[in-house]
Design a protein around this motif. Structure first.
Motif, PDB file in Angstrom:
ATOM      1  N   TYR A 163       0.831  -1.201   0.000  1.00 44.71           N
ATOM      2  CA  TYR A 163       0.000   0.000   0.000  1.00 44.71           C
ATOM      3  C   TYR A 163       0.868   1.256   0.000  1.00 44.71           C
ATOM      4  CZ  TYR A 163      -4.291  -2.625   0.970  1.00 44.71           C
ATOM      5  OH  TYR A 163      -5.362  -3.455   0.886  1.00 44.71           O
ATOM      6  N   LEU A 164       1.897   1.267   0.841  1.00 48.47           N
ATOM      7  CA  LEU A 164       2.764   2.441   0.931  1.00 48.47           C
ATOM      8  C   LEU A 164       3.454   2.727  -0.395  1.00 48.47           C
ATOM      9  CD1 LEU A 164       4.305   1.940   4.485  1.00 48.47           C
ATOM     10  CD2 LEU A 164       2.871   3.828   3.733  1.00 48.47           C
ATOM     11  N   GLY A 165       3.805   1.678  -1.115  1.00 46.78           N
ATOM     12  CA  GLY A 165       4.428   1.874  -2.423  1.00 46.78           C
ATOM     13  C   GLY A 165       3.531   2.630  -3.375  1.00 46.78           C
ATOM     14  N   ALA A 166       2.218   2.435  -3.230  1.00 40.18           N
ATOM     15  CA  ALA A 166       1.272   3.141  -4.095  1.00 40.18           C
ATOM     16  C   ALA A 166       1.236   4.636  -3.802  1.00 40.18           C
ATOM     17  CB  ALA A 166      -0.128   2.554  -3.938  1.00 40.18           C
ATOM     18  N   PHE A 167       1.780   5.055  -2.643  1.00 41.63           N
ATOM     19  CA  PHE A 167       1.784   6.474  -2.285  1.00 41.63           C
ATOM     20  C   PHE A 167       3.191   7.061  -2.283  1.00 41.63           C
ATOM     21  CE2 PHE A 167      -2.099   4.672  -0.689  1.00 41.63           C
ATOM     22  CZ  PHE A 167      -3.036   5.599  -1.106  1.00 41.63           C
ATOM     23  N   GLY A 168       4.077   6.393  -3.028  1.00 39.77           N
ATOM     24  CA  GLY A 168       5.409   6.947  -3.231  1.00 39.77           C
ATOM     25  C   GLY A 168       6.417   6.562  -2.175  1.00 39.77           C
ATOM     26  N   PHE A 169       6.076   5.616  -1.271  1.00 42.91           N
ATOM     27  CA  PHE A 169       7.015   5.173  -0.245  1.00 42.91           C
ATOM     28  C   PHE A 169       7.394   3.716  -0.531  1.00 42.91           C
ATOM     29  CE2 PHE A 169       4.264   8.341   1.819  1.00 42.91           C
ATOM     30  CZ  PHE A 169       5.215   9.271   2.198  1.00 42.91           C
ATOM     31  N   SER A 170       8.486   3.513  -1.200  1.00 44.75           N
ATOM     32  CA  SER A 170       8.914   2.162  -1.543  1.00 44.75           C
ATOM     33  C   SER A 170      10.340   1.944  -1.053  1.00 44.75           C
ATOM     34  CB  SER A 170       8.838   1.937  -3.059  1.00 44.75           C
ATOM     35  OG  SER A 170       9.616   2.905  -3.743  1.00 44.75           O
ATOM     36  N   GLY A 171      10.699   0.683  -0.870  1.00 36.26           N
ATOM     37  CA  GLY A 171      12.063   0.362  -0.459  1.00 36.26           C
ATOM     38  C   GLY A 171      12.408   0.969   0.891  1.00 36.26           C
ATOM     39  N   ASP A 172      13.581   1.602   0.951  1.00 40.30           N
ATOM     40  CA  ASP A 172      14.060   2.189   2.205  1.00 40.30           C
ATOM     41  C   ASP A 172      13.204   3.363   2.673  1.00 40.30           C
ATOM     42  OD1 ASP A 172      16.096   0.367   2.148  1.00 40.30           O
ATOM     43  OD2 ASP A 172      17.582   1.730   1.292  1.00 40.30           O
ATOM     44  N   ALA A 173      12.409   3.944   1.775  1.00 38.71           N
ATOM     45  CA  ALA A 173      11.587   5.106   2.151  1.00 38.71           C
ATOM     46  C   ALA A 173      10.587   4.752   3.244  1.00 38.71           C
ATOM     47  CB  ALA A 173      10.853   5.657   0.935  1.00 38.71           C
ATOM     48  N   THR A 174      10.191   3.465   3.354  1.00 42.01           N
ATOM     49  CA  THR A 174       9.230   3.073   4.383  1.00 42.01           C
ATOM     50  C   THR A 174       9.845   3.107   5.780  1.00 42.01           C
ATOM     51  OG1 THR A 174       9.771   0.725   4.126  1.00 42.01           O
ATOM     52  CG2 THR A 174       7.985   1.604   2.766  1.00 42.01           C
ATOM     53  N   GLU A 175      11.175   3.096   5.857  1.00 49.90           N
ATOM     54  CA  GLU A 175      11.852   3.111   7.153  1.00 49.90           C
ATOM     55  C   GLU A 175      12.272   4.514   7.587  1.00 49.90           C
ATOM     56  OE1 GLU A 175      11.837   0.581   9.010  1.00 49.90           O
ATOM     57  OE2 GLU A 175      11.134  -0.852   7.499  1.00 49.90           O
ATOM     58  N   ARG A 176      12.046   5.509   6.725  1.00 51.45           N
ATOM     59  CA  ARG A 176      12.399   6.884   7.106  1.00 51.45           C
ATOM     60  C   ARG A 176      11.503   7.360   8.247  1.00 51.45           C
ATOM     61  NH1 ARG A 176      12.020  10.540   1.961  1.00 51.45           N
ATOM     62  NH2 ARG A 176      12.608  12.127   3.490  1.00 51.45           N
ATOM     63  N   LYS A 177      12.050   8.214   9.113  1.00 50.48           N
ATOM     64  CA  LYS A 177      11.265   8.789  10.188  1.00 50.48           C
ATOM     65  C   LYS A 177      10.277   9.803   9.610  1.00 50.48           C
ATOM     66  CE  LYS A 177      13.413   6.681  13.544  1.00 50.48           C
ATOM     67  NZ  LYS A 177      12.725   5.599  14.302  1.00 50.48           N
ATOM     68  N   VAL A 178       9.082   9.833  10.181  1.00 46.12           N
ATOM     69  CA  VAL A 178       8.064  10.785   9.725  1.00 46.12           C
ATOM     70  C   VAL A 178       8.580  12.211   9.869  1.00 46.12           C
ATOM     71  CG1 VAL A 178       5.741  11.669  10.157  1.00 46.12           C
ATOM     72  CG2 VAL A 178       6.174   9.206  10.243  1.00 46.12           C
ATOM     73  N   GLY A 179       9.364  12.466  10.915  1.00 46.89           N
ATOM     74  CA  GLY A 179       9.914  13.802  11.137  1.00 46.89           C
ATOM     75  C   GLY A 179      10.888  14.241  10.063  1.00 46.89           C
ATOM     76  N   ASP A 180      11.456  13.286   9.305  1.00 47.49           N
ATOM     77  CA  ASP A 180      12.386  13.619   8.225  1.00 47.49           C
ATOM     78  C   ASP A 180      11.686  13.843   6.888  1.00 47.49           C
ATOM     79  OD1 ASP A 180      14.517  13.404   9.967  1.00 47.49           O
ATOM     80  OD2 ASP A 180      14.868  11.281   9.515  1.00 47.49           O
ATOM     81  N   LEU A 181      10.365  13.604   6.846  1.00 47.63           N
ATOM     82  CA  LEU A 181       9.624  13.778   5.601  1.00 47.63           C
ATOM     83  C   LEU A 181       9.344  15.248   5.350  1.00 47.63           C
ATOM     84  CD1 LEU A 181       6.936  10.943   5.920  1.00 47.63           C
ATOM     85  CD2 LEU A 181       9.180  10.805   4.813  1.00 47.63           C
ATOM     86  N   SER A 182       9.210  15.601   4.082  1.00 51.80           N
ATOM     87  CA  SER A 182       8.779  16.955   3.736  1.00 51.80           C
ATOM     88  C   SER A 182       7.282  17.089   4.023  1.00 51.80           C
ATOM     89  CB  SER A 182       9.047  17.240   2.257  1.00 51.80           C
ATOM     90  OG  SER A 182       8.193  16.450   1.437  1.00 51.80           O
TER      91      SER A 182
END
Length: 673
Positions: A425-444
């Motif tokens: 599901y996350l891949g469908a919203f642009g979060f794939s691979g290592d992006a799923t492990e990024r901290k929410v605080g580091d997101l734009s």
């Protein structure tokens, strides 16, 4: 002039941009676009002096004044909105305070000290007048009114206002200051359509340098005469507004694709030659030559039209009753504070309605009524059978837990689906691979909005209530959301300042203004852009929808808003039809006038851009003619001189065309009163 040269910035191993150069000069109104997380905000902060680049320099004259508006305001507010706006006047406010002090001093002293203070008071009053001090407070009130502040709210403490209104006050301070350079990060995020239209007019006439980030396509088109795109760690410049940017970008991509295809053919031919003659002694030199050429070859990279590999899609909604929601003679508010009166509305299955109007007029109150979050003060509110509500509110982004990873934050609010991995599901919203492990605080900001939208889209709903869903989203993500909403088979209630999204998605409007709510059975441009003129008063005629703000019961559909049945059974059917025809004719006349003015305004903008392009050619040729090295080549001098003469003629012709278009627009506007 403010210039950033050779700027680079990385966060750990992730390079945001490298070797970027940006030049801001008077008259340049530049929109900065790019995908979420590409570094647009970081670049603005570097130019504003809020961050330091890893490499490169930012240069500005010592006398240059710069103002920066961030996406969000974090400092504790102090004073009222009016006081915040007046801070933009800076020295003028200080002078006013000094004048008051001197007046007290003159009244309290005698002799030489009295005379000295009197002379200083005269000098201060002269300086105050020269700096336009007597008009500053009027200007502050004008700006605050344009940004939607009522007279009462202008003097309320900012601490009592929401974050969105505090951001408006910060924007007012910047506009009152009139700096040489304006740096604005998503300035329309906290505005309603009225204030966006007002701000667009203000910035379109701004004489300094402007660099702004925005996802609002209409706003970019109305303000910008340049577009900078930040993509693939590089920056590209396009002349014109959003429409020109899209056309030029597609043309450039087509050219690069053609060059890449040609390169690929040449590489394939070289590799085939090497493979065929690798072991043939007589061809050894040619083989080695081609191998070296292939090793030195810089592969042409083809840019993509969308940085976000996302696939927004709403699940198939369950079937709801024909009437999704109904309000009959509803008055709503909070205690003694009445916000809306005599509202009648029927929302039917499949409707896509945009809610527009100034902030504070009652849009949120109307939504809360429909969702059963607040009771009506009087009247009846009913939600239909089998209605499953999915809601996106601005605060949903603010309550994301910043310390969590993307996948953990998603898992906490979305149940695991049988046979489905949440990472899918996350891949469908642009979060794939290592992006799923990024901290929410580091997101734009835009990536956080995509995450919040992902939570909404996992579960099926047949009524979507969306409050500013495009805030912080990049343009590709806005397009994906637009496509998903157009394909969605359920009912949509949409609150947004993005006029392009409303036009693309909504089939009707609810205009909430001055304690009433009026239904429009189409997307009326005069409602979206109030500065174009008053909206049509023609009531909605769609089956199942009633004009809002009237006292007409829900069962008496089709009567004009605010009109009560006349004694003795009311007017005849022919009389009502005649009045409807008259109103429709008047509306069509107004619409025709608006279309004529809109085309003329577009012609003025296009003529201005053509003039700017022609002047740029003249400037470039003059720069070449100023190069001393040119004067050793007489043929080159003659060629440049001839081209310069032609360019000057073209620039004069473009200027004449601009002046002619401007005069024609002024004539039409004058004839319309």
């Amino acid at each position: 002039m403010l210039t950033g040269s050779g700027l680079s910035k990385a966060h750990g191993q992730r390079v945001l941009f490298s070797d970027v150069t940006v030049t801001l000069s008077p008259g340049r109104r530049v929109a900065l676009v790019g995908g979420n997380g590409t570094g647009k905000t970081t670049l603005l902060e570097i130019l504003a002096g809020e961050q330091r680049p890893d490499t490169g320099t930012v240069t500005r004259p010592s006398a240059l004044t710069t103002a920066y508006l961030p996406q969000d305001r974090t400092e504790a507010p102090d004073g009222s909105a009016l006081q915040e706006a007046l801070r933009g006047a800076g020295g003028v406010v200080d002078l006013a305070q000094r004048i008051e002090e001197l007046q007290h001093g003159v009244a309290a002293t005698t002799g030489a000290e009295h005379d000295r203070l009197l002379r200083e008071l005269g000098d201060a009053q002269t300086a105050f007048e020269q700096q336009g001090g007597y008009a500053v407070e009027a200007e502050a009130h004008r700006v605050l009114a344009g940004l939607g502040f009522t007279e009462a709210d202008r003097v309320r403490p900012l601490a009592e206002l929401s974050g969105g209104w505090r951001m408006r006050a910060a924007l007012a301070r910047i506009l009152v200051a009139r700096p040489d350079v304006l740096l604005l990060d998503e300035p329309t995020n906290h505005l309603d359509v009225d204030s966006v239209a007002w701000l667009e007019e203000q910035l379109a006439s701004f004489g300094g340098a402007l660099l702004f980030v925005s996802h609002d396509r209409d706003f970019i088109d109305g303000v910008a005469n340049r577009v900078l795109e930040l993509a693939n760690s590089r920056i590209s410049e396009f002349v014109g507004g959003f429409v020109e940017y899209v056309a030029q970008r597609e043309e450039r991509i087509a050219q690069v694709q053609a060059a890449a295809a040609n390169q690929a053919r040449q590489v394939a031919a070289a590799e085939k030659f090497v493979e065929r003659f690798r072991y043939k002694a007589t061809k050894a030199r040619q083989v080695q030559s081609r191998i070296k050429a292939l090793e030195k070859l810089d592969a042409i990279e083809v840019p993509t039209l969308s940085e976000v590999k996302a696939r927004f899609q709403f699940p198939e909604p369950p079937r709801a009753s024909r009437v999704v929601a109904e309000l009959e003679n509803v008055t709503a508010g909070y205690g003694d504070d009445v916000v809306l009166r005599n509202v009648n509305l029927v929302v039917e299955r499949g409707m896509r309605i945009g809610l527009v109007g100034p902030n504070g007029a009652g849009k949120t109150t109307l939504l809360r009524l429909l969702l059963g979050e607040i009771p009506a003060l009087s009247g009846q509110v009913a939600l239909g059978a089998n209605v499953e509500v999915g809601r996106f509110a601005q605060h949903q982004v603010e309550v994301l837990r910043l310390e969590k990873s993307v996948v953990d934050e998603f898992r906490a609010s979305v149940p695991e689906k049988a046979g489905k991995n949440l990472r899918t599901y996350l891949g469908a919203f642009g979060f794939s691979g290592d992006a799923t492990e990024r901290k929410v605080g580091d997101l734009s900001g835009g990536e956080r909005t995509r995450l919040a939208l992902g939570k909404l889209m996992v579960e099926p709903h047949n009524l979507l209530v969306l409050d500013e869903p495009t805030n912080h989203l990049d343009l590709p993500s806005c397009d994906l959301l637009e496509d998903a909403l157009r394909a969605y088979a359920g009912t949509v209630l949409l609150v947004t300042h993005d006029r392009a999204l409303i036009r693309a998605v909504a089939t009707s409007l609810i205009e909430v203004r001055r304690g009433t709510a009026r239904f429009h059975d189409r997307v009326d441009e005069r409602v979206l852009t109030p500065t174009l003129g008053p909206a049509s008063a023609v009531p909605g005629s769609r089956s199942g929808a009633v004009a809002l703000g009237s006292s007409t019961p829900a069962g008496r559909r089709g009567e004009p808003a605010g009109r009560r049945p006349e004694p003795g059974g009311g007017p005849s059917a022919s009389g009502r039809a005649s009045r409807r025809d008259d109103r429709r004719s008047e509306a069509e006349i107004r619409e025709a006038r608006h279309r004529a003015t809109k085309d003329l305004k577009k012609a003025v903008r296009e003529a201005e851009r053509a003039w700017e392009k022609a002047e740029a050619v003249v400037t470039d040729l003059e720069r070449q003619l100023a190069d001393p090295d040119v004067y050793g080549d007489h043929g080159r001098i003659a060629e440049l001189a001839a081209r310069h003469g032609q360019a000057r003629k073209a620039a004069l012709a473009a200027m004449d065309a601009f002046e002619s278009a401007t005069e024609k627009l002024a004539g039409v506007e004058a004839s319309q009163g």
